[in-house]
Structure formats: structure tokens, C-alpha cells
Enzyme design. Sequence first.
Site, PDB file in Angstrom:
ATOM      1  CG  ASN A   9     -17.597 -34.399 -14.807  1.00  0.00           C
ATOM      2  OD1 ASN A   9     -18.752 -34.345 -15.226  1.00  0.00           O
ATOM      3  ND2 ASN A   9     -16.650 -35.099 -15.420  1.00  0.00           N
ATOM      4  CD1 TRP A  10     -22.096 -33.833  -9.768  1.00  0.00           C
ATOM      5  CD2 TRP A  10     -24.320 -33.904 -10.092  1.00  0.00           C
ATOM      6  NE1 TRP A  10     -22.694 -33.173  -8.722  1.00  0.00           N
ATOM      7  CE2 TRP A  10     -24.058 -33.205  -8.888  1.00  0.00           C
ATOM      8  CE3 TRP A  10     -25.653 -34.072 -10.498  1.00  0.00           C
ATOM      9  CZ2 TRP A  10     -25.083 -32.670  -8.087  1.00  0.00           C
ATOM     10  CZ3 TRP A  10     -26.663 -33.540  -9.705  1.00  0.00           C
ATOM     11  CH2 TRP A  10     -26.385 -32.849  -8.511  1.00  0.00           C
ATOM     12  CE  LYS A  11     -16.355 -38.684 -14.043  1.00  0.00           C
ATOM     13  NZ  LYS A  11     -15.191 -39.452 -14.398  1.00  0.00           N
ATOM     14  CG  HIS A  94     -14.336 -35.131 -18.956  1.00  0.00           C
ATOM     15  ND1 HIS A  94     -14.135 -36.483 -19.025  1.00  0.00           N
ATOM     16  CD2 HIS A  94     -14.156 -34.789 -17.670  1.00  0.00           C
ATOM     17  CE1 HIS A  94     -13.853 -36.940 -17.813  1.00  0.00           C
ATOM     18  NE2 HIS A  94     -13.855 -35.927 -16.969  1.00  0.00           N
ATOM     19  CD  GLU A  96     -15.345 -39.772 -18.023  1.00  0.00           C
ATOM     20  OE1 GLU A  96     -16.431 -39.188 -17.925  1.00  0.00           O
ATOM     21  OE2 GLU A  96     -14.659 -40.101 -17.029  1.00  0.00           O
ATOM     22  CD  GLU A 166     -10.384 -33.847 -15.307  1.00  0.00           C
ATOM     23  OE1 GLU A 166     -10.831 -33.877 -14.164  1.00  0.00           O
ATOM     24  OE2 GLU A 166     -11.016 -34.244 -16.292  1.00  0.00           O
ATOM     25  N   GLY A 172     -10.995 -41.511 -12.275  1.00  0.00           N
ATOM     26  CA  GLY A 172     -11.851 -42.615 -11.869  1.00  0.00           C
ATOM     27  C   GLY A 172     -11.107 -43.883 -11.503  1.00  0.00           C
ATOM     28  CB  SER A 212      -8.414 -40.252  -8.157  1.00  0.00           C
ATOM     29  OG  SER A 212      -8.809 -41.157  -9.168  1.00  0.00           O
ATOM     30  N   GLY A 233     -14.645 -35.794  -9.998  1.00  0.00           N
ATOM     31  CA  GLY A 233     -15.685 -36.680 -10.501  1.00  0.00           C
ATOM     32  C   GLY A 233     -16.367 -37.421  -9.357  1.00  0.00           C
TER      33      GLY A 233
HETATM   34  C1  PEP Z   1     -13.434 -36.207 -13.785  1.00  0.00           C
HETATM   35  O1  PEP Z   1     -14.419 -36.816 -14.153  1.00  0.00           O
HETATM   36  O2  PEP Z   1     -13.149 -35.129 -14.314  1.00  0.00           O
HETATM   37  C2  PEP Z   1     -12.637 -36.762 -12.690  1.00  0.00           C
HETATM   38  C3  PEP Z   1     -11.535 -36.145 -12.344  1.00  0.00           C
HETATM   39  O3  PEP Z   1     -13.107 -37.901 -12.109  1.00  0.00           O
HETATM   40  P1  PEP Z   1     -12.545 -38.589 -10.756  1.00  0.00           P
HETATM   41  O4  PEP Z   1     -12.428 -37.488  -9.733  1.00  0.00           O
HETATM   42  O5  PEP Z   1     -13.584 -39.594 -10.395  1.00  0.00           O
HETATM   43  O6  PEP Z   1     -11.226 -39.180 -11.068  1.00  0.00           O
END
Ligand code: PEP
Length: 249
Positions: A9-11, A94, A96, A166, A172, A212, A233
Amino acid sequence: MRRKIIAGNWKMNMTPSQAVALVNELKPLVANEEVDVVFCVPAIDIIPAMEAAKGSNINIGAENMHFEESGAYTGEISASMLTDVGVKYVVIGHSERREYFGETDETVNKKVLKALEHNITPIICCGETLTQREQGITIDFVRQQIKVAFLNVTAEQAKNTVIAYEPIWAIGTGKVATTEQAEEVCAAIRECIREIYDTDTAEAIRIQYGGSVSAASAPELFAQPNIDGGLVGGASLKPDFGKIVNYNK
Ligand code: PEP
């Protein structure tokens, strides 16, 4: 045996030219015939990233879409727009998007239905806050998210969805859920799917862990019986993503 699915997931990262460079850099690193590999990228990067990914095992997905077919929804992107360029995966709900853009379990359900109507596989995100975990209501909360997300979704359609568990406190933050915590909730999600549908559907559906994930944590997480891959992410923007995809090598 469920095939693993590992998605990045590039965000809101990577301009179109940076996206092309990153796909070209990661292409040789993420080759793994045993795993489905998806890069979910910003809408403007979809077409150039697809061009760059041609001939590789990388699927390019979207990070969001609207639940209406078309119309006066300025700034939004529709399922038809995604399928027209060959997109087969979209991240839905998601945390976010829930936190900053007002997405609810109900809008998640509408988006899931619209994606499935267009044969796009939704990667449906769920997960608790730190407060909810500390209050001991994680499983109740996640079950509620899942029940609403799957309203009016048939068993056949459900088999073609992916769920990403998640925990919000792990996204993050560098804090990975322990393997036991991740497996416990993924198993509870599968049980919830079994209750809504049947064993067949529960055994077919793929459930990812996200939060993470790193090259170091991936092998143990993905070896759990109810964890069928990851939604990644930060690490999906780095060569480390190749190591995560090749967790089994
Ligand atoms: C995500 O954005 O779905 C995510 C899991 O991010 P990260 O791996 O950076 O925690």
C-alpha cells in the site's frame, strides 16, 4: 491450501515518474511464483505503473474507489474506471480512509458490493485501536466490522475477497502485533466468515495481516495457519519488499 497474497500500500507516495522507477527497481526482487503480488498505488500512478510492470508477476491495484457507478462525485474514481485499465484489486476501508475521510462500515459495505459487481477483488481492511485492544473488545469490534462489510455479499463473491486485519496501533508505528495476537484475530475473522456463510467459504477466503510488517517479521507471521499474506505500507516502497514477498525462500 490458500495461495498467499502480499500487497503493498503505497499511500500518498510516489509521483508517476517515481512510480515507474520503483516498479522497475522492485520487479526482479518480487518475483515469486508461489505468491500473488499486488502493488496498490495512487490513482494517477496506476497506468504508468502497469506499463512498467508488464511481463512481471506484479498486479497493480488501487487504494480506494467510490461506491457509485458514476456521476457528480468530484475527485472520486469509479470501479468502471479501474476495470477499464485492467485493475483487479482495490483496498477498501483502510483505517486512514476511515480516520481522515469519514469512511464507515456502511460505506465500506457499499464499496465492497460495487467492486465485486465489477469483478474487482476488494482488500477489505479491519482492525482495532489501541484503546479497544486495552479494553479487551478487539474481537467483538472486528467481528462487527466484518459483519457489516459483508452484508448482501454472496458466499461465491465472498470467496473472491481478501480481508486485511490491521490493528491501527501497529500501522506505521514500527509496532508489529505479536504472531499470537495476529493469528488470534485472523482465526476469529475466519470463524466469523464461517458463521456468516459456511466452512467452504471460510476456508477459501484469504486473510492478510498488516501493521509494520518487515522482512524480519514476515516469515513467522505468514507461517500461521490463518494468515495468508500481508498488507504492507512503509516497507513496500523499499527493496525490503522483495524479501517480504520471498519470505519462504
Ligand atoms: C498499511 O498502510 O496498510 C500498513 C500496514 O502500513 P505499515 O506497514 O507502514 O504499518
